[in-house]
Every structure is written in C-alpha cells, then in structure tokens.
Design an enzyme around this catalytic site. Sequence first.
Site, PDB file in Angstrom:
ATOM      1  N   ASP A  35      21.705  54.378  44.185  1.00 56.47           N
ATOM      2  CA  ASP A  35      22.622  54.443  43.040  1.00 56.47           C
ATOM      3  C   ASP A  35      22.126  53.572  41.882  1.00 56.47           C
ATOM      4  OD1 ASP A  35      24.192  55.851  44.912  1.00 56.47           O
ATOM      5  OD2 ASP A  35      25.225  54.021  45.496  1.00 56.47           O
ATOM      6  N   GLU A  64      30.703  62.938  40.833  1.00 64.59           N
ATOM      7  CA  GLU A  64      30.710  61.478  40.846  1.00 64.59           C
ATOM      8  C   GLU A  64      29.573  60.950  39.975  1.00 64.59           C
ATOM      9  OE1 GLU A  64      30.294  60.428  44.939  1.00 64.59           O
ATOM     10  OE2 GLU A  64      28.244  61.209  45.109  1.00 64.59           O
TER      11      GLU A  64
END
Length: 536
Positions: free
Chosen positions: A17, A198
Amino acid sequence: MKRKRFTNPVIPGFYPDPSVCRADDDFYLVASSFEFFPGVPIFHSRDLVHWRQIGHILDRPSQLNLDGVADSRGIYAPTIRHHDGIFYLITTLARQGEERDIHANFVCTAKDPAGPWSDPLWIDGAPGIDPSLFFDDDGRVWCHGNMRPDSPAWRFHRVIWLQEIDLSAMRLVGPRYVIADAADYADRWGQGFCNAFEAPHLYKKDNWYYLLIAAGGTGWAHAMYVFRSRSITGPYESHPQNPVMTHRHLPKETSPIHCPGHGDFIETKTGQWWVFFLATRPYAGYHNYLGRESFLAPVAWEGGWPLVSPGTDRIERSYPFPDLKEHRFPAEPETDDFDRQTLGFSWYFLRTPRERWWSLTERPGYLRLRARPQTLCEQAHPSFVARRVRHLSFSASCEMEFSPSGEGEEAGMVLYKSSRAYFRLVLSRRDGKKALCLVKRLLQDDSDSEIARVFVDSSCLFLRIDTSGRRFRFSWSRDNRRWKVLDATYDVSCLSQVVCGGFTGISVGVFAGSNGRQTGSVADFDWFRYRGAHNW
C-alpha cells in the site's frame, strides 16, 4: 547513450500500500504496518529508485494501541502528503469486531519527515478505510476514502466518499459526496472485478481532477482504475481503458509479477509521472511468501488520460531509470552487532510494547531478551524482535547464549507469518536436559507440534534459518563453522499468502518465552545476520 535501468520491486519485502509525496527534490514513501510496532515505516529517496528508511511515524506507544489486535489488522493503507512545509499522514487503525471490523481514521503531522510526528488526531465521523487527503489550489482540503454503503448490493460492494476537512479543527465539514460507486460498473466489468473499491487518491492536472482507486481485492483480480471530472465533487467519468493496470489476464503459472494495484501517482520536478503500487513475486507456482511489495512504473499522458507502463499491457521487472540524478545510499549492513543503544529501523515488535523486556545496555554488545509467559499463538505481545524477509532466497543466523532453568522456557529464532503459521528453532529444556527443538504451527494445526529435537550440552549456540531451493531449512552449530541441518524441511508455500491468508509477508527474528510461566531467565544474542541471495 543507453539509459540506465532499475529493477522492481524498488522496496522489497512486505511494504504494501505505498503512498508517496515530494518535497522539493526529496521523495518520501510510507507503507502499511498492520499489527507490528513501530507503525508506518517511512522512506526517503532522491531518485524514486533507491530508498533508505529514516524511521517510523508511529514510534511511541502513546501513538499506537495495538493491544489485542488480530493478525493482519492494525494500521492500513497510510497516505503521506506535503503542503506548506507540513507533512501529513492519514491512515486507518483496524480492529476485529463481532460482526465486522471496526475502523478509526486519524492524522499525524510533522515538520521533519524523520520525526517527531504528532500524536494521532482522530477524525470523528470518517468512515471506512484507506483515507487520503487532497490539497486543492483554492485552499480547500478534501478527505476521501472508501466505505460500505447503507444498503450494499453485495458483500464487497463499496463506494468512494469525499468530504471537505478543516485541518485546524481536524473535523469534516460540509456535505459528503459519493464520487465512485462500484454498483455503477458491476454490469460493465463484472461484480467480482468491482469488489472492494478502495485506496482512493485525487490529483489535479490541466484543470481535471483525477481519481485513482484499486478494486477487485488484493489477490489475482487486483487492478487500478482511473476516473476524471471537471469538478472535484463529480460526476466522474471512467477511463476508456479501465482498468489502467491489472495482471488478471495473464497466466498465473508464467507471469513473474502478480496482483498489481493500490497505487499512488507522483510527478517529478522534470514533469515525469510515475506510479508506486503493490504487487507480489510468485515462487513455487502461484505462491508468494514475501508478501506484497512496493513496485514502480512509468506513467504517460495521452488524450487527457494517464497510461500506466505505456507500450506494454503489463508491469515489467525492469524500466528505464527516471529522469533524475541517481542517488544511492550506503548498503544496510548484513550483520547487526547490537552495539548501539537502540534497535535499528529494520527491527519491530509484535503489537505495542507495554513493558521493557529487551535491552541493549544491560550487557553491552548484546541484545538481551527476557523470557515472558506470552506466546506467539496469542494475540499478545511476546518477547519477539523481528525483521522482514526481503528476498526469495535468504539466510538468517545468530549467536545466542541461553540457559533454560525450567521446563517450557525457550529462546532462539522464529520464522513468523501469523499467530497460526510459524516455526520456532529454540533451545529449551526437555526431560531435565537441554534440547534444541524445532516447533511448528501451520494453518491446519490446532496447536504447536515439535517436529525435531536434538539434545545439546552447550548454552551457546549458533542458529540459522535459510532457504534451500524451494524449502525452508533449519540448522545449528557450536562453532559457526560446522553446521548440522535438522531433519525437517518444509516447502516455502506453507507460509505463503495463498495458504495462510492475511496481508503480511514473513518475518524472521529472535524470541524468548516461558510458555505461560513466570521466570527470570534471559537470552543474550551477540549478533544477527541477514543475507539475501537474489531478488528473482
């Protein structure tokens, strides 16, 4: 003249991420840290390729409460931004709930990215996970993230929300907008490929607002999608070539890179655009045990839209170097001699420490661990100091002194994936005698099981965990020259994400425990060595 090339991943090991920002000529990158403390590692680069860790954003127990946090919960998907001399970090603290996870979002700030960073400033009413910040050129600041809609059309139906934020009061203001809804694209792309909208990030270029998101889940269907609008609140139109990056159309068995997604764009001073994102390197078929790593790919613009890895339909192992002066950092030493008063940035603990059970000063030149009752299979904070495994082939070794005084006391090395998947190579006491034991717990096991034992007459041992081909191997020595391999090896797939699930890769480190008993025993480690044999 042929341009220099770089090789992915630019930050190996489970640093997933990735989010990146630029401050003048310097770049800073953060990654998820989940149940490990300190939280949110932060890296510095001058050329986007070579990175050096400069600390952690959440390095004080007062900043991060990971007590009781389950495997692969904790800190999710941080975003870093720089504006008017201030660095901002926004992220999610995730905890398991009775029916679904409980999420809380917060901001930390700093003038120096190396710290100190502020205590968390919690954002009341910010739903979901993966929050991000966008600083518009009119002075307004916008917070955005993902959330579950009030009436989801399917289990993983998510939307992207946007709301203005007052950073001086750290509160959301004004109306909340939904700027991307997975349900609007389920018929076009397929519901499965629209799972879990997301990781949103907003950018502005040529009077267009661009929204970059991830979807499809973090596995084989993972992908990056781009949308744009003339107004920040929408409506947003979809990139005509969405998804702008995925590998789900490639054969699993032969593709060297899997699951690219969850990206963040960055523009250099020279006007080049790049994207950082997570991906995995498969090993032993579709398996990977290093976890999701940070990759880099070029971005070109055509017809008002970004193209990721232009000229190819896939992420490549290697690309031409960015149009920046190469800036290397000194290589991290293979061996930590524990001759400093603090642990290096590569080390971390399992959850937040609430007592001082480790020391680098009680016996100078050694890392001393106090054996404690907490075990690795609990959602607790055991006496475990670990670092990421960052290479497909690796060797980790240490020198240890330990004299177990009672049954159940043990110390040694650990190869750790989660509380349900690990190996312990430990010196213990069995039937009143010292014994070196290899203990495993894998996903199918209900409890720990001893799989190898050898009785020893020494309290000073050298231990090693490495890979031999596609298998984990466990060895020991009395003199660091003549090594004996325990008659128990395991295919590396046993600790892969495919088998074990979760969001993390594997860690290797040192451990001392007493299996639920109180004791005063300590283990001393003179050094720890980690060597990576190759990256691919």
